[in-house]
Design an enzyme around this catalytic site. Structure first.
Site, PDB file in Angstrom:
ATOM      1  N   MET A   1      22.428  83.395   3.775  1.00 11.56           N
ATOM      2  CA  MET A   1      23.676  82.511   4.484  1.00 11.56           C
ATOM      3  C   MET A   1      24.972  82.389   4.565  1.00 11.56           C
ATOM      4  O   MET A   1      25.832  81.499   4.486  1.00 11.56           O
ATOM      5  CB  MET A   1      23.169  80.780   4.241  1.00 11.56           C
ATOM      6  CG  MET A   1      21.764  80.427   4.660  1.00 11.56           C
ATOM      7  SD  MET A   1      21.358  81.089   6.514  1.00 11.56           S
ATOM      8  CE  MET A   1      19.885  80.636   6.529  1.00 11.56           C
ATOM      9  N   ARG A   2      25.418  83.732   4.045  1.00 17.17           N
ATOM     10  CA  ARG A   2      27.090  83.710   4.036  1.00 17.17           C
ATOM     11  C   ARG A   2      27.302  85.091   4.751  1.00 17.17           C
ATOM     12  O   ARG A   2      26.277  86.212   5.021  1.00 17.17           O
ATOM     13  CB  ARG A   2      27.419  84.343   2.486  1.00 17.17           C
ATOM     14  CG  ARG A   2      27.361  83.178   1.677  1.00 17.17           C
ATOM     15  CD  ARG A   2      27.794  83.744   0.335  1.00 17.17           C
ATOM     16  NE  ARG A   2      28.834  84.337  -0.059  1.00 17.17           N
ATOM     17  CZ  ARG A   2      30.148  84.025  -0.163  1.00 17.17           C
ATOM     18  NH1 ARG A   2      30.232  82.597  -0.371  1.00 17.17           N
ATOM     19  NH2 ARG A   2      31.227  84.790  -0.382  1.00 17.17           N
ATOM     20  N   ILE A   3      28.386  85.104   5.672  1.00 16.29           N
ATOM     21  CA  ILE A   3      28.948  86.313   6.409  1.00 16.29           C
ATOM     22  C   ILE A   3      29.441  87.450   5.299  1.00 16.29           C
ATOM     23  O   ILE A   3      29.928  87.135   4.330  1.00 16.29           O
ATOM     24  CB  ILE A   3      29.952  85.848   7.364  1.00 16.29           C
ATOM     25  CG1 ILE A   3      29.252  84.560   8.355  1.00 16.29           C
ATOM     26  CG2 ILE A   3      30.695  86.908   8.041  1.00 16.29           C
ATOM     27  CD1 ILE A   3      30.360  84.145   9.219  1.00 16.29           C
TER      28      ILE A   3
ATOM     29  N   GLU B   1       8.337  85.963  12.080  1.00 12.04           N
ATOM     30  CA  GLU B   1       9.379  86.713  11.233  1.00 12.04           C
ATOM     31  C   GLU B   1       8.887  87.315  10.100  1.00 12.04           C
ATOM     32  O   GLU B   1       9.196  88.711   9.902  1.00 12.04           O
ATOM     33  CB  GLU B   1      10.299  85.672  10.527  1.00 12.04           C
ATOM     34  CG  GLU B   1      11.059  84.885  11.657  1.00 12.04           C
ATOM     35  CD  GLU B   1      12.120  83.789  10.743  1.00 12.04           C
ATOM     36  OE1 GLU B   1      12.551  84.378   9.510  1.00 12.04           O
ATOM     37  OE2 GLU B   1      12.344  82.771  11.241  1.00 12.04           O
TER      38      GLU B   1
ATOM     39  N   LEU C   1      28.759  88.287  13.685  1.00 10.78           N
ATOM     40  CA  LEU C   1      27.740  87.606  13.369  1.00 10.78           C
ATOM     41  C   LEU C   1      26.511  87.556  14.018  1.00 10.78           C
ATOM     42  O   LEU C   1      26.452  87.647  15.373  1.00 10.78           O
ATOM     43  CB  LEU C   1      28.306  85.989  13.327  1.00 10.78           C
ATOM     44  CG  LEU C   1      27.175  84.889  12.989  1.00 10.78           C
ATOM     45  CD1 LEU C   1      26.845  85.127  11.533  1.00 10.78           C
ATOM     46  CD2 LEU C   1      27.528  83.647  13.549  1.00 10.78           C
ATOM     47  N   ASP C   2      25.291  87.926  13.395  1.00  8.36           N
ATOM     48  CA  ASP C   2      24.048  88.086  14.200  1.00  8.36           C
ATOM     49  C   ASP C   2      24.256  89.145  15.302  1.00  8.36           C
ATOM     50  O   ASP C   2      23.970  88.751  16.515  1.00  8.36           O
ATOM     51  CB  ASP C   2      23.656  86.789  14.656  1.00  8.36           C
ATOM     52  CG  ASP C   2      23.411  85.741  13.638  1.00  8.36           C
ATOM     53  OD1 ASP C   2      22.790  86.146  12.311  1.00  8.36           O
ATOM     54  OD2 ASP C   2      23.593  84.621  13.466  1.00  8.36           O
TER      55      ASP C   2
ATOM     56  N   HIS D   1      16.966  87.033  12.149  1.00 11.66           N
ATOM     57  CA  HIS D   1      17.449  85.838  12.779  1.00 11.66           C
ATOM     58  C   HIS D   1      16.698  85.109  13.463  1.00 11.66           C
ATOM     59  O   HIS D   1      15.688  85.706  14.395  1.00 11.66           O
ATOM     60  CB  HIS D   1      18.617  86.114  13.762  1.00 11.66           C
ATOM     61  CG  HIS D   1      19.307  84.972  14.000  1.00 11.66           C
ATOM     62  ND1 HIS D   1      20.030  84.455  13.282  1.00 11.66           N
ATOM     63  CD2 HIS D   1      19.258  84.245  15.287  1.00 11.66           C
ATOM     64  CE1 HIS D   1      20.587  83.140  13.885  1.00 11.66           C
ATOM     65  NE2 HIS D   1      20.244  83.323  15.221  1.00 11.66           N
TER      66      HIS D   1
ATOM     67  N   SER E   1      10.734  82.973   1.867  1.00  8.29           N
ATOM     68  CA  SER E   1       9.252  83.224   2.335  1.00  8.29           C
ATOM     69  C   SER E   1       9.452  84.564   2.995  1.00  8.29           C
ATOM     70  O   SER E   1       8.415  85.389   3.092  1.00  8.29           O
ATOM     71  CB  SER E   1       8.874  82.195   3.403  1.00  8.29           C
ATOM     72  OG  SER E   1       9.553  82.284   4.632  1.00  8.29           O
ATOM     73  N   ASN E   2      10.383  84.879   3.690  1.00 12.93           N
ATOM     74  CA  ASN E   2      10.325  86.327   4.278  1.00 12.93           C
ATOM     75  C   ASN E   2      10.544  87.579   3.150  1.00 12.93           C
ATOM     76  O   ASN E   2       9.771  88.425   3.297  1.00 12.93           O
ATOM     77  CB  ASN E   2      11.816  86.534   5.070  1.00 12.93           C
ATOM     78  CG  ASN E   2      11.631  86.012   6.362  1.00 12.93           C
ATOM     79  OD1 ASN E   2      10.728  86.618   7.305  1.00 12.93           O
ATOM     80  ND2 ASN E   2      12.152  84.937   6.715  1.00 12.93           N
TER      81      ASN E   2
HETATM   82  C1  GAR Z   1      14.509  82.321   8.188  1.00 13.07           C
HETATM   83  O1  GAR Z   1      13.984  81.332   9.175  1.00 13.07           O
HETATM   84  C2  GAR Z   1      15.487  83.257   8.620  1.00 13.07           C
HETATM   85  O2  GAR Z   1      15.442  83.960   9.861  1.00 13.07           O
HETATM   86  C3  GAR Z   1      16.918  82.207   8.792  1.00 13.07           C
HETATM   87  O3  GAR Z   1      16.750  81.339   7.542  1.00 13.07           O
HETATM   88  C4  GAR Z   1      15.248  81.432   7.075  1.00 13.07           C
HETATM   89  C5  GAR Z   1      15.054  81.849   5.821  1.00 13.07           C
HETATM   90  O4  GAR Z   1      13.762  81.469   5.256  1.00 13.07           O
HETATM   91  N1  GAR Z   1      17.996  83.203   8.616  1.00 13.07           N
HETATM   92  C6  GAR Z   1      19.087  82.901   9.248  1.00 13.07           C
HETATM   93  O5  GAR Z   1      19.198  81.733   9.960  1.00 13.07           O
HETATM   94  C7  GAR Z   1      20.315  83.791   9.138  1.00 13.07           C
HETATM   95  N2  GAR Z   1      21.310  83.408  10.173  1.00 13.07           N
HETATM   96  P1  GAR Z   1      13.254  82.312   4.146  1.00 13.07           P
HETATM   97  O6  GAR Z   1      14.209  82.104   3.007  1.00 13.07           O
HETATM   98  O7  GAR Z   1      11.876  81.281   3.896  1.00 13.07           O
HETATM   99  O8  GAR Z   1      13.013  83.583   4.367  1.00 13.07           O
END
Ligand code: GAR
Length: 200
Positions: free
Chosen positions: A89-91, A173, A143-144, A108, A13-14
């Site tokens: 979702m990977r480092i 976001e 991380l973050d 984040h 979605s982002n």
């Molecule tokens: C979002 O909330 C983003 O901030 C989070 O994953 C989601 C992805 O949503 N990211 C993390 O937690 C990174 N550490 P999306 O696929 O709909 O954009």
């Protein structure tokens, strides 16, 4: 036009919010490629529907260094100048960070440095905070952790569940990620220690 490479693992979605702002001309860039470590990521299917170049690069069986070399190669092949992590979702390895110095952004879903790692919205909700939010930041080898570009605060309502709270954070976001990219591409800026300084 600046060439963005979006890297994602899930819903996307982002990515879609950024793609909409790119299409509207609000973000002066083009999305050169969308890459996912998960072939079944809905974000990848959405990218294809938009007619964008979308690549599945499965990480299974590869160690981090080997995988990241493939990721770097795929991004370079598409002339990517800025790497936009959108729910990836990977480092990332140090080699990846070095390959795109000060050109990797992440979103984040918390007000960093609080609640790093997975499920940040649930972590904040369970902790009982009354204000949380989201952060766009440069990515460094921790991380973050990299310098913060923009944050937005979201109040926790008494009636909230972790899910309703997450939904309101997500709206922010979508707003600040595009706005951060727009600002970085249109305004002179520099990184001063941990601070991102916009010159105007
Ligand atoms: C979002 O909330 C983003 O901030 C989070 O994953 C989601 C992805 O949503 N990211 C993390 O937690 C990174 N550490 P999306 O696929 O709909 O954009």
């Amino acid at each position: 036009m600046t060439r963005l490479g979006v890297v994602l693992s899930g819903r996307g979605s982002n990515f879609l919010a950024i793609a909409a702002q790119v299409r509207a001309g609000a973000v002066p860039a083009e999305i050169a490629v969308v890459i996912s470590n998960r072939a079944d990521a809905p974000g990848l299917a959405a990218a294809r529907e938009l007619g964008l170049t979308a690549i599945a690069l499965p990480s299974k069986g590869l160690d981090r260094e080997a995988y990241d070399q493939q990721l770097i190669a795929a991004l370079r092949e598409h002339g990517v100048e800025w790497v936009i992590l959108a729910g990836y979702m990977r480092i990332l390895s140090a080699a990846f960070i070095r390959a795109f110095p000060s050109r990797i952004l992440n979103i984040h879903p918390s007000l960093l440095p609080a609640f790093t790692g997975l499920d940040a919205q649930h972590q904040a909700f369970d902790y009982g905070v009354t204000i949380t939010g989201c952060t766009v930041h440069f990515v460094d080898e921790h991380l973050d952790h990299g310098p913060i570009v923009m944050q937005a605060a979201v109040e926790v309502a008494a009636s909230d569940t972790a899910e309703t709270l997450s939904a309101r954070i997500l709206v922010e976001e979508h707003r600040i990620y595009s706005e951060s990219i727009r600002r970085l591409l249109t305004t002179p800026w520099r990184i001063d220690g941990r601070r991102v300084v916009f010159e105007t």
